[in-house]
Scaffold this motif. Structure first.
Motif, PDB file in Angstrom:
ATOM      1  N   LEU A   1       1.012  -1.586   0.011  1.00 29.43           N
ATOM      2  CA  LEU A   1       0.200  -0.161  -0.385  1.00 29.43           C
ATOM      3  C   LEU A   1       1.129   1.346   0.332  1.00 29.43           C
ATOM      4  O   LEU A   1       0.579   1.714  -0.408  1.00 29.43           O
ATOM      5  N   ALA A   2       1.957   1.565   0.635  1.00 29.91           N
ATOM      6  CA  ALA A   2       2.726   2.662   0.473  1.00 29.91           C
ATOM      7  C   ALA A   2       3.852   2.731  -0.467  1.00 29.91           C
ATOM      8  O   ALA A   2       3.496   4.345  -0.696  1.00 29.91           O
ATOM      9  N   LYS A   3       3.701   1.733  -1.177  1.00 28.34           N
ATOM     10  CA  LYS A   3       4.432   1.749  -3.085  1.00 28.34           C
ATOM     11  C   LYS A   3       3.047   2.076  -3.826  1.00 28.34           C
ATOM     12  O   LYS A   3       3.508   3.477  -4.420  1.00 28.34           O
ATOM     13  N   ILE A   4       1.820   2.657  -3.079  1.00 29.16           N
ATOM     14  CA  ILE A   4       0.281   2.988  -4.478  1.00 29.16           C
ATOM     15  C   ILE A   4       0.810   4.098  -3.391  1.00 29.16           C
ATOM     16  O   ILE A   4       0.440   4.556  -4.404  1.00 29.16           O
ATOM     17  N   MET A   5       0.446   4.695  -2.352  1.00 28.36           N
ATOM     18  CA  MET A   5      -0.101   6.239  -1.942  1.00 28.36           C
ATOM     19  C   MET A   5       1.137   6.814  -2.313  1.00 28.36           C
ATOM     20  O   MET A   5       1.293   7.561  -2.720  1.00 28.36           O
ATOM     21  N   ASN A   6       2.547   6.162  -2.302  1.00 34.52           N
ATOM     22  CA  ASN A   6       4.120   6.864  -2.228  1.00 34.52           C
ATOM     23  C   ASN A   6       3.845   8.445  -1.447  1.00 34.52           C
ATOM     24  O   ASN A   6       4.076   9.264  -2.098  1.00 34.52           O
ATOM     25  N   PHE A   7       3.392   7.877   0.015  1.00 32.52           N
ATOM     26  CA  PHE A   7       3.397   9.173   0.784  1.00 32.52           C
ATOM     27  C   PHE A   7       4.419   9.620   1.202  1.00 32.52           C
ATOM     28  O   PHE A   7       5.387   8.449   1.126  1.00 32.52           O
ATOM     29  N   LYS A   8       5.082  10.547   1.085  1.00 35.40           N
ATOM     30  CA  LYS A   8       6.420  11.338   1.539  1.00 35.40           C
ATOM     31  C   LYS A   8       6.762  11.770   2.887  1.00 35.40           C
ATOM     32  O   LYS A   8       8.084  11.630   3.058  1.00 35.40           O
ATOM     33  N   ASP A   9       5.432  12.280   3.030  1.00 35.65           N
ATOM     34  CA  ASP A   9       5.810  12.502   4.410  1.00 35.65           C
ATOM     35  C   ASP A   9       5.480  12.256   6.217  1.00 35.65           C
ATOM     36  O   ASP A   9       5.456  12.156   6.921  1.00 35.65           O
ATOM     37  N   VAL A  10       5.026  10.343   5.301  1.00 35.57           N
ATOM     38  CA  VAL A  10       4.752   9.824   6.768  1.00 35.57           C
ATOM     39  C   VAL A  10       5.033   8.001   6.538  1.00 35.57           C
ATOM     40  O   VAL A  10       5.362   7.609   5.004  1.00 35.57           O
ATOM     41  N   ARG A  11       5.611   7.463   6.728  1.00 35.63           N
ATOM     42  CA  ARG A  11       5.865   5.927   7.587  1.00 35.63           C
ATOM     43  C   ARG A  11       4.020   5.731   7.783  1.00 35.63           C
ATOM     44  O   ARG A  11       3.726   5.305   8.517  1.00 35.63           O
ATOM     45  N   LEU A  12       3.762   4.598   6.523  1.00 38.92           N
ATOM     46  CA  LEU A  12       2.751   3.847   6.266  1.00 38.92           C
ATOM     47  C   LEU A  12       2.932   2.595   7.429  1.00 38.92           C
ATOM     48  O   LEU A  12       3.654   1.481   6.625  1.00 38.92           O
TER      49      LEU A  12
END
Length: 305
Positions: A233-244
């Motif tokens: 999910l982290a790869k899909i969301m690609n949030f830069k500011d928070v660890r999933l």
């Protein structure tokens, strides 16, 4: 007594005392690393380890890139080992006893409304388009974590008998093997009811697993499997500011409780912290947020005085 035999004796004692496999694995890895360091420095016996030995080891770990949190964990495990050595009368004094913990630069990630909506909307779209089992399950996992602050191990061990839909509570098997009951909201009750109905239809009511969260083969979901869910999910969301991660959901739960004005005592009960000081650390971390909220909503702002 040789260190390598003492460490094995200690690990056997932890198993005998029914310490969790995860904790035992942590002891095993850290103490093996410590043993390797001692061997390299020709320190072979328990009695030969001094406070300076342990300080040098922790400094060695820092130089290898370990942060303060990691070195403090190692110190805690080593201290427990030497306490056991005192208990079985191998030594008289714990060489790690007076070594102070390193100061930690604590930054705790939490999800914003934007992050949460992005994750849930992603699974909603898959549920509508593909009707995929994992989308229904992962959506429910996120809602459960956000609504309860469960630890990863607690989530994976949650059973349907632990969910009281009538009284709106769940019973969790938490740290120190302690069972505790916490309230859940009507929203979460509806979500879990809907998810249970889906599982009964997907697997067959007679085949419903005793565990709330399973894989597509109807086997209990493991912590490692959930971590892999969040990695994808982290790869899909690609949030830069928070660890999933699962722990970010727990931190978010605690953060929202603190920001709502809930008392530290109530937060402690919902988070199931054994010590109120742990809760207070979290609450204190968001002091800047409290200042921002105060600046924004303080009643004096709208008074003509």
């Amino acid at each position: 007594m040789l260190l390598k035999f003492a460490i094995q004796d200690f690990l056997d004692d932890r198993k005998f005392k029914n310490v969790t496999p995860k904790t035992i694995e942590s002891y095993k890895n850290i103490l093996k690393h410590f043993l390797d360091f001692c061997n390299e420095n020709e320190i072979l016996n328990v009695q030969d380890v001094t406070p300076n030995t342990i300080k040098k080891y922790l400094l060695h770990c820092q130089n290898k890139g370990n942060n303060s949190t990691t070195t403090n964990t190692k110190l805690q495990r080593i201290r427990a080992f030497f306490n056991y050595m005192i208990e079985i009368e191998v030594i008289n004094k714990n060489p790690a006893e007076k070594i102070q913990r390193a100061k930690e630069d604590i930054k705790i990630d939490v999800f914003s409304d934007y992050h949460i909506k992005q994750m849930l909307n992603y699974y909603r779209r898959i549920k509508q388009r593909e009707k995929a089992f994992y989308a229904y399950r992962d959506y429910s996992i996120i809602v459960t974590l956000l609504g309860t602050g469960l630890r990863l191990s607690e989530l994976c061990s949650l059973k349907w008998v632990d969910v009281d839909f009538v009284n709106q509570t769940i019973t969790v098997f938490g740290k120190s093997r302690k069972r505790e009951t916490i309230p859940i909201t009507e929203k979460l009750v509806k979500e879990l009811s809907s998810y249970k109905l889906y599982c009964e239809q997907y697997f067959g009511a007679e085949n419903l697993s005793e565990y709330v969260f399973t894989n597509r083969y109807n086997k209990q979901l493991t912590p490692n499997a959930v971590q892999n869910v969040f990695k994808r999910l982290a790869k899909i969301m690609n949030f830069k500011d928070v660890r999933l991660s699962s722990h970010t959901f727990r931190h978010t739960f605690c953060h929202r409780l603190a920001m709502s004005g809930m008392s530290a005592f109530a937060i402690q009960k919902l988070m199931r912290h054994q010590n109120i000081n742990v809760t207070m650390r979290y609450v204190a971390m968001w002091g800047n947020d409290l200042r921002e909220q105060n600046d924004k909503y303080n009643p004096l702002n709208n008074l003509d005085i």
